[in-house]
Scaffold this active site. Sequence first.
Site, PDB file in Angstrom:
ATOM      1  N   HIS A 217       0.650  -1.218   0.172  1.00  0.00           N
ATOM      2  CA  HIS A 217      -0.057  -0.105   0.113  1.00  0.00           C
ATOM      3  C   HIS A 217       0.874   1.351  -0.018  1.00  0.00           C
ATOM      4  CE1 HIS A 217      -2.635  -3.144   1.671  1.00  0.00           C
ATOM      5  NE2 HIS A 217      -3.495  -2.525   1.036  1.00  0.00           N
ATOM      6  N   HIS A 403      -4.346   8.868   4.131  1.00  0.00           N
ATOM      7  CA  HIS A 403      -5.500   9.225   5.031  1.00  0.00           C
ATOM      8  C   HIS A 403      -6.022  10.697   4.774  1.00  0.00           C
ATOM      9  CE1 HIS A 403      -7.332   9.538   9.001  1.00  0.00           C
ATOM     10  NE2 HIS A 403      -6.806  10.573   9.066  1.00  0.00           N
ATOM     11  N   GLY A 404      -5.334  11.466   4.079  1.00  0.00           N
ATOM     12  CA  GLY A 404      -5.807  12.702   3.770  1.00  0.00           C
ATOM     13  C   GLY A 404      -6.926  12.508   2.665  1.00  0.00           C
ATOM     14  N   ILE A 405      -6.911  12.000   1.648  1.00  0.00           N
ATOM     15  CA  ILE A 405      -7.806  11.616   0.636  1.00  0.00           C
ATOM     16  C   ILE A 405      -8.774  10.828   1.127  1.00  0.00           C
ATOM     17  CG2 ILE A 405      -6.832   9.757  -0.556  1.00  0.00           C
ATOM     18  CD1 ILE A 405      -7.535  11.151  -3.116  1.00  0.00           C
ATOM     19  N   SER A 447     -10.148   4.332   8.635  1.00  0.00           N
ATOM     20  CA  SER A 447     -10.972   5.637   9.267  1.00  0.00           C
ATOM     21  C   SER A 447     -12.232   5.679   8.730  1.00  0.00           C
ATOM     22  CB  SER A 447     -10.052   6.907   8.634  1.00  0.00           C
ATOM     23  OG  SER A 447     -10.028   6.849   7.369  1.00  0.00           O
ATOM     24  N   GLY A 488     -12.802  -1.790  16.873  1.00  0.00           N
ATOM     25  CA  GLY A 488     -11.588  -1.822  16.328  1.00  0.00           C
ATOM     26  C   GLY A 488     -10.303  -2.343  17.171  1.00  0.00           C
TER      27      GLY A 488
END
Length: 593
Positions: A217, A403-405, A447, A488
């Site tokens: 990834h 994470h941002g996208i 997330s 989680g």
Amino acid sequence: MAYLFNHPEDFTDELTEGFVAAYPQWVRRVPGGVVRSSRPPHGHVAVVVGGGSGHYPAFAGLVGPGLAHGAAMGNIFASPSAQQIYSVAKAAHTGGGVLFSYGNYAGDVLNFTQAQERLEAEGIPARTVRVTDDISSAPLAETAKRRGIAGDLTVFKVAGACADSGADLDEVVRVAARANDRTRSFGVAFAGCTLPGSSEPLFTVPPGKMAVGLGIHGEPGISEQDLPTADEAAELFVSTLLADLPEDVAAGGDVRGGRVGLILNGLGAVKSEELFVVYRRIRQMLDDVGLTVVEPEVGELVTSFQMAGVSLTLFWLDEELERYWTAPASTPAYRKGAVDEAEQGDAAGEQAESAVEELPPATAASRQAAEGVQAILEAVKAVLDDNAAELGRLDSVAGDGDHGIGMQRGAAAASAAGRQALADGAGAGTLLRLAGDAWADKAGGTSGALWGMALNAVGARVGNDLPPDAAAVSAGIADAGRKIMEFGKASLGDKTLLDVLLPFSDALSEQVGSGKSLRTAWDRAAEVADRSAEATAQMLPKMGRARPLAEKSLGTPDPGAVSMALVARTIGRQLHEGEPGPQESERKGETHG
């Protein structure tokens, strides 16, 4: 880097559309992914695989007779959502139950588990075999914590062949689990990949070096070594894998006379000619130790967009596993032998989306409050758009950089769902629930699942009768923390978003309990969130993709914690804009928002 794309947010949908148009004889599109265009016999087990896009031919390219029955397709490097997985499984199911198989990553575990529970609640038997072949990601004593990389193919291939033979669900699960137990992979990388719309690679490798122990990834390796020759790379691969034998193989004391399936996998930028040079030396070494290689695969089987990297997989065969490893298969990207013609499915196009649900009734006060909730969602979307690049940078230090996208996609979907709910007359609780479902579905990954869970928890407490008050909001956030911990499996100190959410929730509850308004209580809790996010820089991750690269993340705050604090600050600012000023509040005698 990616050269050909339109809009980054549309990339996965457009690649899926093109893929299905290119291979209609093998696959048809359904919401969330693809299934076989041919219909397996009624009562056969459906093997459903999946994960993030960007790994072609995994996962959609491995759908067809003799291999998978369906593939759930997430965004680039992000787990598909639970809804996507459920949709694909329902379309693939023919009455024999469903086996889910996927790489052992936190987001995939969360979302596939939710989909499995939903199927089981409907009376559809569903089981899971997670692929854990990557020896770099955890020691031999902790194989259950290992990631899935190119060894995905051995498990999927064996499971699909077994299912197509007519075996029942228990038998398919047994065989797939044995294949996983007997699969080992190890990889190296020479350069990172760059996602569509990004200008920088997810990681870099110093000139003359290679990263050892890569993920698929965009995660960097766990160490760096001098750049090897092809023969030196082959010797590293073989010696490393022969030092990490499956338990029953090691118990035999000598591998001589053993038989192995083999995958020499290019991650995207190392081409077949180079792989053949490396395979030449690998084969010499395996011959020297008395191992027979059975139908090796040399090429791109599980990629990482355009990462420059290579991995070697050894699949330790017995008579049963070899029969399924060599069985015929026919998919867009993997073909072996000749398969029987199967009956064509009767749904030639994309499956219809689920009917629009009827909204529960809401009071006028709750519908009015929903406008304020929607304003918050719009503000969160705007701030995440502005900070997506920085959140991605933080994530790329020890993770996959998405994470941002992912947060950007989730917030955009939530705000769009909220706008529609508002137009349809939803109350505040329903709007939050629909926004949470949309966030989880479109963001995917860990997330996405957790933020969807959080919004649903707050929405359940807020309801559709009364305007949201401080007590209800505080209780909803506390519920969200408990649900995320339960589902989680993370806790305080694991370097996750919980390291902000839990202290924030405690501070908010304390302030609300002492009679503070929601606005005042939120401001003070947001200060705690900021400090808590900063404190994660000194923690070592114990969960998720960053765990194998724990030392690399030291000194960098957790991106999930940072985004949680960022959203908390944004909501606080919006509460100030949406609530009456202190003097007006005092005149009205309000004690909470």
